[in-house]
Write a protein that holds these residues in place. Sequence first.
Motif, PDB file in Angstrom:
ATOM      1  N   GLN A   1      18.895   6.117  26.550  1.00  0.00           N
ATOM      2  CA  GLN A   1      18.892   7.575  26.710  1.00  0.00           C
ATOM      3  C   GLN A   1      20.104   8.044  27.497  1.00  0.00           C
ATOM      4  N   GLN A   2      20.483   7.280  28.523  1.00  0.00           N
ATOM      5  CA  GLN A   2      21.665   7.679  29.280  1.00  0.00           C
ATOM      6  C   GLN A   2      22.929   7.558  28.436  1.00  0.00           C
TER       7      GLN A   2
ATOM      8  N   ASP B   1      22.998  10.607  26.406  1.00  0.00           N
ATOM      9  CA  ASP B   1      23.384  11.758  27.239  1.00  0.00           C
ATOM     10  C   ASP B   1      24.900  11.772  27.480  1.00  0.00           C
TER      11      ASP B   1
ATOM     12  N   ARG C   1      26.730  12.743  24.196  1.00  0.00           N
ATOM     13  CA  ARG C   1      26.603  14.155  23.820  1.00  0.00           C
ATOM     14  C   ARG C   1      27.597  15.052  24.561  1.00  0.00           C
TER      15      ARG C   1
ATOM     16  N   GLU D   1      25.377   7.456  19.654  1.00  0.00           N
ATOM     17  CA  GLU D   1      24.170   8.294  19.576  1.00  0.00           C
ATOM     18  C   GLU D   1      23.359   7.974  18.321  1.00  0.00           C
TER      19      GLU D   1
ATOM     20  N   GLN E   1      30.470  14.823  33.530  1.00  0.00           N
ATOM     21  CA  GLN E   1      30.227  16.177  33.012  1.00  0.00           C
ATOM     22  C   GLN E   1      31.340  17.145  33.394  1.00  0.00           C
TER      23      GLN E   1
END
Length: 195
Positions: free
Chosen positions: A62-63, A66, A69, A88, A132
């Motif tokens: 999942q990380q 993330d 994305r 992904e 991010q």
Amino acid sequence: MNRVLTAVVGAAAAAAVLAGCSGGDMPPMPGHGAPTTAAQPGAEAANAADVAFAQGMIPHHQQAIDMSRLAPERAQSQQVKDLARQIEAAQGPEIHTLSGWLRDWGAPEPHGGMDHGGMGGMMSADEMAQLQAARGTEFDRLFLTMMIRHHEGAVAMARTELAEGRFPAAKQMAQQIIDAQQAEIATMKGLLAQS
């Protein structure tokens, strides 16, 4: 009378066969104390290492998703964007499969929202915030550096599953993870060398 007797004997034989196939006499799964039942298909072939593999790989994948994305809007390199899309696409379906196994085994799924930094190459909350905030070539460099470490952690987890696990499909997935992610590590190291 013969029909009734035949039906009774047939029913008794069927019950005996079902009792023999139910797995009800199997010992509990290690680490769970949950009895193996016909309602848990494949549970008799899973052990504690298989459960740990599934529970660890779900947040790990999942990380990675993330992280991936973030690439379409932040990466400068089209190769980084393509790699993120590939990661992904591969790991989403694997999460679905891993979750299904845990349900079948009667084992809890890992909870989201935890800071798994340092576990199996996972990023800390601070590292994720740094990624991010990055844009362009800085994002590309951070993404590649972090994802290499992330993949190396996944490969180590998969090797543990191969060595200690028992569930055939989980061992097969572990080998696929090793093969795919080692190839991606080589690609990412090549991209870093070019930057």
